[in-house]
Write an enzyme that holds these catalytic residues in place. Structure first.
Site, PDB file in Angstrom:
ATOM      1  N   SER A   1      37.162  46.059  47.473  1.00  0.00           N
ATOM      2  CA  SER A   1      37.036  44.742  46.665  1.00  0.00           C
ATOM      3  C   SER A   1      36.594  45.383  45.188  1.00  0.00           C
ATOM      4  O   SER A   1      35.901  46.507  45.106  1.00  0.00           O
ATOM      5  CB  SER A   1      35.812  44.323  47.348  1.00  0.00           C
ATOM      6  OG  SER A   1      35.900  43.729  48.511  1.00  0.00           O
ATOM      7  N   SER A   2      37.040  44.654  44.247  1.00  0.00           N
ATOM      8  CA  SER A   2      36.883  45.031  42.979  1.00  0.00           C
ATOM      9  C   SER A   2      37.201  46.464  42.405  1.00  0.00           C
ATOM     10  O   SER A   2      38.532  46.571  42.419  1.00  0.00           O
ATOM     11  CB  SER A   2      35.373  44.951  42.506  1.00  0.00           C
ATOM     12  OG  SER A   2      35.202  44.846  41.467  1.00  0.00           O
ATOM     13  N   SER A   3      36.320  47.333  42.281  1.00  0.00           N
ATOM     14  CA  SER A   3      36.860  48.657  41.887  1.00  0.00           C
ATOM     15  C   SER A   3      37.639  49.288  43.086  1.00  0.00           C
ATOM     16  O   SER A   3      38.415  49.888  42.934  1.00  0.00           O
ATOM     17  CB  SER A   3      35.592  49.376  41.509  1.00  0.00           C
ATOM     18  OG  SER A   3      35.890  50.773  41.090  1.00  0.00           O
TER      19      SER A   3
END
Ligand SMILES: *[C@@H]1O[C@H](CO)[C@@H](O)[C@H](O)[C@H]1NC(C)=O
Ligand SMILES: *[C@@H]1O[C@H](CO)[C@@H](O)[C@H](O)[C@H]1NC(C)=O
Length: 369
Positions: free
Chosen positions: A143-145
């Site tokens: 998720s995300s990074s």
């Protein structure tokens, strides 16, 4: 935007990722040290359920910025699912201050380049020799990074991973630091303004493992239309990157499924190896779809192509313009949350009734709201 401002923004991702009914796990999260080449000192944590299948599958589940292996372990559904299906989960832990992943340096963006990606690849090799993981059942998600790192690992180690699922990430190489910064923030990319053609993005991915001619992992990319941390246009760029790799036409998805896998989500299928999932009205935290993930990986259901499920076909009379593609249908109107203009955009510029075309990130990105 300074890197630290960026990191602070990503910190808003720290929310409950799933709301599954927590039942007691059969095992615990364990740290593993001395697992092999690990130049940047990435932490390795593993969840091995009490009952593991023979030649088990492996999911590498990568935390968001400011996250930890422990937080992603307890905040995602994979450990519960591992108990149920007998696979192993590795949760890498970022060594960087602020604990985002290094998806900007040449080292991490290169096969065996000696960055964070190399350490994570070493964990997979260790899992194969130590626990008998089946090389054909190695998957990555984040998720995300961690979503950015999932795209990066799929480009730097396409020989290692068979499938990837990205929640709210950016294309591999989009966060590059021209100055060579490690774990640097890139506001051009986060703002959705790093745009390139499918062929250009595919080259960026292929250049991360020069000379490699084998297959690439099949990819699923999720992104919320209301993401204010990593602009929604990044979904277009990710989809273009993998469409370029697989030779798919982003303007011609083979299928667009409305309200799939959840109400308000639109899944665009570009071919057996690529799906883009646009989550209407959802912000930076796109909830992890554990059961769907296992289908995409092929751990459940045995299919490696278009997974079955609640496939809702388009209701008659609704607008079908795929929100995450550069549709060139002339005279078409774009549905709410879809793109309706911007540099390089060839798709519809008119919005469906009730929505207005808004300059979200001019001159690059306009959206029907
Ligand atoms: C940000 O990334 C883009 C590619 O997405 C790259 O062209 C640009 O040079 C990067 N910016 C910095 C400051 O390194
Ligand atoms: C991609 O699909 C669009 C829309 O169907 C079509 O106009 C275009 O010619 C296709 N491009 C290629 C290279 O096949």
């Amino acid at each position: 935007m300074s890197r630290h401002t960026g990191n602070a923004l990503v910190a808003t991702f720290l929310l409950l990722l799933w709301s599954g009914l927590a039942t007691a796990l059969t095992s615990t999260l364990q740290q593993v040290t001395n697992f092999g080449t690990n130049p940047t000192n990435v932490g390795m944590y593993v969840y091995r359920p009490t009952t593991v299948s023979s030649s088990p599958a492996l999911i590498v589940a990568i935390h968001y910025c400011t996250g930890t292996a422990q937080a992603y372990f307890s905040g995602s559904p994979y450990a519960q699912l591992a108990d149920q299906y007998g696979f192993i989960v590795i949760y890498p832990s970022s060594p960087n201050s602020g604990t985002c992943w290094d998806v900007s340096s040449k080292k991490s963006l290169t096969h065996n380049g000696g960055g964070d990606s190399t350490g994570i690849a070493s964990m997979v090799a260790y899992a194969k020799t130590q626990w008998g993981v089946d090389s054909n059942k190695v998957y990555v998600t984040g998720s995300s990074s961690g979503g950015m790192m999932t795209n990066v690992l799929s480009a730097t180690y396409p020989d290692v991973f068979k499938a990837g699922i990205v929640y709210s990430g950016v294309a591999a190489g989009c966060f590059v630091s021209a100055a060579g910064g490690v774990d640097a923030w890139n506001s051009t990319c986060s703002g959705g303004q790093s745009t390139a053609s499918a062929a250009q993005w595919a080259s960026v991915a292929r250049d991360m493992y020069p000379g490699y001619t084998g297959s690439y992992p099949r990819m699923q990319e999720y992104h919320g239309t209301a993401d204010s941390t990593l602009n929604y246009n990044n979904l277009n760029e990710e989809v273009k990157q993998w469409a370029g790799v697989f030779g798919y036409n982003t303007s011609a998805p083979t299928q667009v499924q409305q309200n799939t896998p959840l109400s308000g989500y639109t899944k665009s299928i570009y071919g057996p190896n690529l799906q883009g999932i646009s989550a209407s009205g959802v912000g930076h935290t796109v909830p992890i779809q554990g059961a769907e993930d296992l289908k995409w990986f092929g751990i459940v259901g045995g299919t490696t192509t278009a997974p079955s499920g609640p496939t809702t076909t388009t209701a008659p009379g609704t607008t079908t313009a795929p929100v995450s593609t550069t549709s060139s249908a002339s005279g078409a109107t774009q549905s709410q949350w879809g793109q309706c203009g911007g540099t390089g955009w060839n798709g519809p510029t008119a919005c469906a009734a009730g929505a207005t075309c808004v300059a979200v990130s001019p001159p690059y990105y306009y959206q029907c709201q």
